[in-house]
Motif scaffolding. Structure first.
Motif, PDB file in Angstrom:
ATOM      1  N   ILE A 138       0.781  -1.240   0.048  1.00 41.80           N
ATOM      2  CA  ILE A 138       0.077   0.106   0.130  1.00 41.80           C
ATOM      3  C   ILE A 138       0.741   1.113  -0.031  1.00 41.80           C
ATOM      4  CG2 ILE A 138      -1.709   1.441   1.232  1.00 41.80           C
ATOM      5  CD1 ILE A 138      -2.663  -1.308   2.660  1.00 41.80           C
ATOM      6  N   ALA A 139       0.838   1.921  -1.111  1.00 34.41           N
ATOM      7  CA  ALA A 139       1.800   3.007  -1.249  1.00 34.41           C
ATOM      8  C   ALA A 139       1.471   4.343  -0.191  1.00 34.41           C
ATOM      9  CB  ALA A 139       1.633   3.731  -2.591  1.00 34.41           C
ATOM     10  N   ARG A 140       0.113   4.609   0.057  1.00 29.81           N
ATOM     11  CA  ARG A 140      -0.539   5.641   1.088  1.00 29.81           C
ATOM     12  C   ARG A 140      -0.104   5.427   2.431  1.00 29.81           C
ATOM     13  NH1 ARG A 140      -5.886   4.661   3.041  1.00 29.81           N
ATOM     14  NH2 ARG A 140      -5.916   6.721   3.337  1.00 29.81           N
ATOM     15  N   LYS A 141      -0.166   6.537   3.087  1.00 28.47           N
ATOM     16  CA  LYS A 141      -0.060   6.298   4.761  1.00 28.47           C
ATOM     17  C   LYS A 141      -1.613   6.648   5.009  1.00 28.47           C
ATOM     18  CE  LYS A 141       4.212   5.962   4.775  1.00 28.47           C
ATOM     19  NZ  LYS A 141       4.923   4.581   5.558  1.00 28.47           N
ATOM     20  N   VAL A 142      -1.943   5.629   5.928  1.00 26.42           N
ATOM     21  CA  VAL A 142      -3.332   5.693   6.406  1.00 26.42           C
ATOM     22  C   VAL A 142      -3.214   6.670   7.576  1.00 26.42           C
ATOM     23  CG1 VAL A 142      -5.076   4.363   7.743  1.00 26.42           C
ATOM     24  CG2 VAL A 142      -3.733   3.462   5.703  1.00 26.42           C
ATOM     25  N   PRO A 143      -4.135   7.701   7.444  1.00 24.29           N
ATOM     26  CA  PRO A 143      -3.994   8.608   8.622  1.00 24.29           C
ATOM     27  C   PRO A 143      -4.340   7.956  10.035  1.00 24.29           C
ATOM     28  CG  PRO A 143      -5.166   9.518   7.010  1.00 24.29           C
ATOM     29  CD  PRO A 143      -4.825   8.099   6.496  1.00 24.29           C
ATOM     30  N   VAL A 144      -3.836   8.641  10.921  1.00 22.09           N
ATOM     31  CA  VAL A 144      -4.119   8.032  12.297  1.00 22.09           C
ATOM     32  C   VAL A 144      -4.903   9.136  13.196  1.00 22.09           C
ATOM     33  CG1 VAL A 144      -2.877   7.149  14.358  1.00 22.09           C
ATOM     34  CG2 VAL A 144      -2.124   6.599  12.228  1.00 22.09           C
ATOM     35  N   HIS A 145      -5.815   8.533  13.908  1.00 23.42           N
ATOM     36  CA  HIS A 145      -6.465   9.165  15.039  1.00 23.42           C
ATOM     37  C   HIS A 145      -6.097   8.802  16.566  1.00 23.42           C
ATOM     38  CE1 HIS A 145      -9.910  10.596  11.870  1.00 23.42           C
ATOM     39  NE2 HIS A 145      -8.718  10.650  11.383  1.00 23.42           N
ATOM     40  N   VAL A 146      -5.981   9.325  17.445  1.00 25.30           N
ATOM     41  CA  VAL A 146      -5.643   9.045  18.676  1.00 25.30           C
ATOM     42  C   VAL A 146      -6.495   9.512  19.846  1.00 25.30           C
ATOM     43  CG1 VAL A 146      -3.710   8.864  20.293  1.00 25.30           C
ATOM     44  CG2 VAL A 146      -3.205   9.027  18.081  1.00 25.30           C
ATOM     45  N   LEU A 147      -7.169   8.557  20.536  1.00 25.23           N
ATOM     46  CA  LEU A 147      -8.120   8.919  21.646  1.00 25.23           C
ATOM     47  C   LEU A 147      -7.229   9.180  22.817  1.00 25.23           C
ATOM     48  CD1 LEU A 147     -10.758   6.215  21.336  1.00 25.23           C
ATOM     49  CD2 LEU A 147     -11.132   8.777  22.282  1.00 25.23           C
ATOM     50  N   ILE A 148      -7.434  10.611  23.284  1.00 23.10           N
ATOM     51  CA  ILE A 148      -6.907  10.959  24.630  1.00 23.10           C
ATOM     52  C   ILE A 148      -7.845  10.643  25.679  1.00 23.10           C
ATOM     53  CG2 ILE A 148      -5.661  12.727  25.841  1.00 23.10           C
ATOM     54  CD1 ILE A 148      -4.184  11.942  23.357  1.00 23.10           C
ATOM     55  N   GLU A 149      -7.706   9.679  26.503  1.00 22.60           N
ATOM     56  CA  GLU A 149      -8.629   9.267  27.496  1.00 22.60           C
ATOM     57  C   GLU A 149      -8.146   8.666  28.897  1.00 22.60           C
ATOM     58  OE1 GLU A 149     -11.306   6.266  25.745  1.00 22.60           O
ATOM     59  OE2 GLU A 149      -9.551   5.498  24.635  1.00 22.60           O
ATOM     60  N   THR A 150      -6.823   8.622  28.735  1.00 25.69           N
ATOM     61  CA  THR A 150      -6.031   8.178  30.209  1.00 25.69           C
ATOM     62  C   THR A 150      -5.159   9.405  30.569  1.00 25.69           C
ATOM     63  OG1 THR A 150      -4.025   7.401  29.041  1.00 25.69           O
ATOM     64  CG2 THR A 150      -5.993   5.912  29.243  1.00 25.69           C
ATOM     65  N   HIS A 151      -4.776   9.011  31.805  1.00 25.57           N
ATOM     66  CA  HIS A 151      -3.815  10.118  32.600  1.00 25.57           C
ATOM     67  C   HIS A 151      -2.567  10.112  31.743  1.00 25.57           C
ATOM     68  CE1 HIS A 151      -6.238  10.729  36.196  1.00 25.57           C
ATOM     69  NE2 HIS A 151      -6.525   9.546  36.208  1.00 25.57           N
ATOM     70  N   GLY A 152      -2.103   9.052  31.303  1.00 21.21           N
ATOM     71  CA  GLY A 152      -0.878   9.001  30.625  1.00 21.21           C
ATOM     72  C   GLY A 152      -0.803   9.615  29.375  1.00 21.21           C
ATOM     73  N   ALA A 153      -1.892   9.474  28.593  1.00 19.90           N
ATOM     74  CA  ALA A 153      -2.054  10.196  27.379  1.00 19.90           C
ATOM     75  C   ALA A 153      -2.016  11.657  27.294  1.00 19.90           C
ATOM     76  CB  ALA A 153      -3.197   9.694  26.486  1.00 19.90           C
ATOM     77  N   LEU A 154      -3.124  12.099  28.402  1.00 20.41           N
ATOM     78  CA  LEU A 154      -3.000  13.593  28.686  1.00 20.41           C
ATOM     79  C   LEU A 154      -1.715  14.205  28.840  1.00 20.41           C
ATOM     80  CD1 LEU A 154      -4.704  16.056  28.514  1.00 20.41           C
ATOM     81  CD2 LEU A 154      -5.229  15.535  30.978  1.00 20.41           C
ATOM     82  N   ARG A 155      -0.770  13.381  29.775  1.00 20.35           N
ATOM     83  CA  ARG A 155       0.398  13.999  30.045  1.00 20.35           C
ATOM     84  C   ARG A 155       1.372  13.933  28.926  1.00 20.35           C
ATOM     85  NH1 ARG A 155       2.383   9.291  32.857  1.00 20.35           N
ATOM     86  NH2 ARG A 155       3.272   8.819  30.596  1.00 20.35           N
ATOM     87  N   ASP A 156       1.042  13.260  27.917  1.00 17.98           N
ATOM     88  CA  ASP A 156       1.929  13.148  26.694  1.00 17.98           C
ATOM     89  C   ASP A 156       1.491  13.593  25.565  1.00 17.98           C
ATOM     90  OD1 ASP A 156       4.012  11.702  28.349  1.00 17.98           O
ATOM     91  OD2 ASP A 156       3.770   9.937  27.357  1.00 17.98           O
ATOM     92  N   VAL A 157       0.459  14.491  25.801  1.00 22.45           N
ATOM     93  CA  VAL A 157      -0.683  14.698  24.566  1.00 22.45           C
ATOM     94  C   VAL A 157       0.288  15.707  23.606  1.00 22.45           C
ATOM     95  CG1 VAL A 157      -1.252  16.822  25.759  1.00 22.45           C
ATOM     96  CG2 VAL A 157      -2.855  15.699  23.807  1.00 22.45           C
ATOM     97  N   PHE A 158       1.087  16.535  23.998  1.00 21.29           N
ATOM     98  CA  PHE A 158       2.046  17.280  22.801  1.00 21.29           C
ATOM     99  C   PHE A 158       2.911  16.164  22.377  1.00 21.29           C
ATOM    100  CE2 PHE A 158       0.240  20.875  24.982  1.00 21.29           C
ATOM    101  CZ  PHE A 158       0.075  22.017  24.137  1.00 21.29           C
ATOM    102  N   ALA A 159       3.680  15.344  22.827  1.00 24.39           N
ATOM    103  CA  ALA A 159       4.499  14.495  22.392  1.00 24.39           C
ATOM    104  C   ALA A 159       3.504  13.638  21.345  1.00 24.39           C
ATOM    105  CB  ALA A 159       5.140  13.702  23.277  1.00 24.39           C
ATOM    106  N   ILE A 160       2.359  13.119  21.767  1.00 26.99           N
ATOM    107  CA  ILE A 160       1.609  12.275  20.871  1.00 26.99           C
ATOM    108  C   ILE A 160       1.217  13.244  19.507  1.00 26.99           C
ATOM    109  CG2 ILE A 160      -0.591  11.077  20.729  1.00 26.99           C
ATOM    110  CD1 ILE A 160      -0.509  10.432  23.465  1.00 26.99           C
ATOM    111  N   ALA A 161       0.864  14.538  19.865  1.00 30.16           N
ATOM    112  CA  ALA A 161       0.274  15.224  18.494  1.00 30.16           C
ATOM    113  C   ALA A 161       1.582  15.289  17.844  1.00 30.16           C
ATOM    114  CB  ALA A 161      -0.234  16.321  19.152  1.00 30.16           C
ATOM    115  N   ALA A 162       2.732  15.403  18.142  1.00 28.07           N
ATOM    116  CA  ALA A 162       3.973  15.587  17.195  1.00 28.07           C
ATOM    117  C   ALA A 162       4.464  14.327  16.407  1.00 28.07           C
ATOM    118  CB  ALA A 162       5.121  16.008  18.002  1.00 28.07           C
ATOM    119  N   LEU A 163       3.771  13.131  16.885  1.00 27.40           N
ATOM    120  CA  LEU A 163       4.080  11.834  16.032  1.00 27.40           C
ATOM    121  C   LEU A 163       3.657  12.022  14.599  1.00 27.40           C
ATOM    122  CD1 LEU A 163       3.253   9.259  18.831  1.00 27.40           C
ATOM    123  CD2 LEU A 163       5.600   9.958  18.136  1.00 27.40           C
TER     124      LEU A 163
END
Length: 331
Positions: free
Chosen positions: A141-166
């Protein structure tokens, strides 16, 4: 006469293009409900996306069969709009890799996006994204499938800016119910509904962080569900508050009757759309130099704002002035 330069080329040259996504994301967990949602996309004019849900949709022990069904529906002729994604199982669940293998491996060319739930840190999200990329390569598959990320845990909220930069992320979703549950009773159940969900300090802080991280990285922030399934006034009120008070540009639906109130509430003001079209047409005629409109000066800073207004109007199904439609969106 000079060649007219498109707003994307004049205003965003060299920048990552902000995703122009539907304002509503509708979750469906069974073959019947996915099919019904696909039919509604045709009826409504593709103003919402569909998330085919493996996480909550698959019965225990039936994860593989459910993923096969999701891939089949995404590939089917019923998916006329081509705007169906999938939520896989969370990174701690043994089925998430198989979800990716089946859905990306068999439907990756038509898959609108993959949603990753319940990550607890940026490293987990990066691992899933890497595995999606590996699966794409193996499947040719040549295309990159877009990714959505659920922020619903303490850890994900703590890392939210790092996650958004992926890489390859186009949406950050806020997951209210699991986030409240993760506070072990410190946030009362009433805060899962309005007005509490917008006023409790811990929830207002979390929502603001998700939106800030998303917009700072050029991706779309999506608001959580409304528990009122059939009262359009309640649904619309939640969508308006999410949009106007917190800056969310998209919202979940979990029942067909919620779709239209969300789309309507997320639409820009008609007068602002008219102003945006007039200003951008005049700016294009001026080769994107400064102009005056209604006694006010406008330049590239305001042009960028008004371009976002036009894009949001279009994805919510609003009719644009004919000349703006022809110049900016034809073809």
């Amino acid at each position: 006469m000079n060649m007219l330069v498109h707003p994307k080329d004049a205003l965003f040259a060299g920048e990552r293009v902000f995703p122009a996504l539907a304002a509503c994301e509708h979750f469906a967990g069974s073959e019947k409900l996915i099919g019904k949602a696909m039919d509604l996309q045709v009826e409504y004019g593709s103003v919402f996306d569909i998330t085919c849900d493996c996480e909550d949709g698959a019965a225990s022990g039936q994860e593989r069969e459910h993923a096969v069904m999701v891939a089949r529906m995404i590939n089917s002729d019923q998916n006329k709009a081509g705007k169906a994604g999938a939520r896989i199982h969370d990174p701690a669940h043994p089925a998430w890799r198989e979800d990716v293998d089946i859905i990306v491996g068999h439907a990756g060319n038509r898959l609108a996006y993959i949603t990753i739930p319940k990550a607890t840190n940026a490293g987990q999200v990066a691992e899933v994204i890497a595995y999606i990329g590996e699966t794409e390569r193996k499947a040719g598959i040549a295309r990159k499938v877009p990714v959505h990320v659920l922020i619903e845990t303490h850890g994900a909220l703590r890392d939210v800016f790092a996650i958004a930069a992926l890489p390859h992320i186009e949406v950050l979703d806020f997951g209210l119910m699991d986030f409240v549950s993760g506070h072990h009773g410190a946030i009362p159940a009433v805060a899962m509904r309005s007005p509490g969900q917008f006023e409790h300090v811990l929830l207002a802080r979390a929502k603001a962080e998700v939106v800030a991280a998303a917009l700072a990285n050029g991706i779309v922030p999506a608001h959580n569900v409304c528990l009122s399934l059939k009262d359009p006034a309640v649904v619309a009120s939640d969508a308006r508050r999410a949009r106007r008070e917190f800056g969310f540009l998209r919202m979940w639906s979990i029942y067909p009757a919620q779709i239209q109130p969300i789309v309507d509430a997320m639409r820009p003001d008609f007068g602002e759309v008219t102003d945006a079209a007039t200003i951008l047409l005049a700016a294009q005629d001026a080769n994107w130099g400064p102009i005056q409109y209604k006694g006010e000066l406008h330049d590239r800073a305001t042009y960028r704002y008004f371009w976002a207004v036009l894009e949001k109007a279009r994805v919510t199904g609003m009719a644009l002035p004919d000349e703006a439609e022809r110049r900016f969106f034809a073809g």
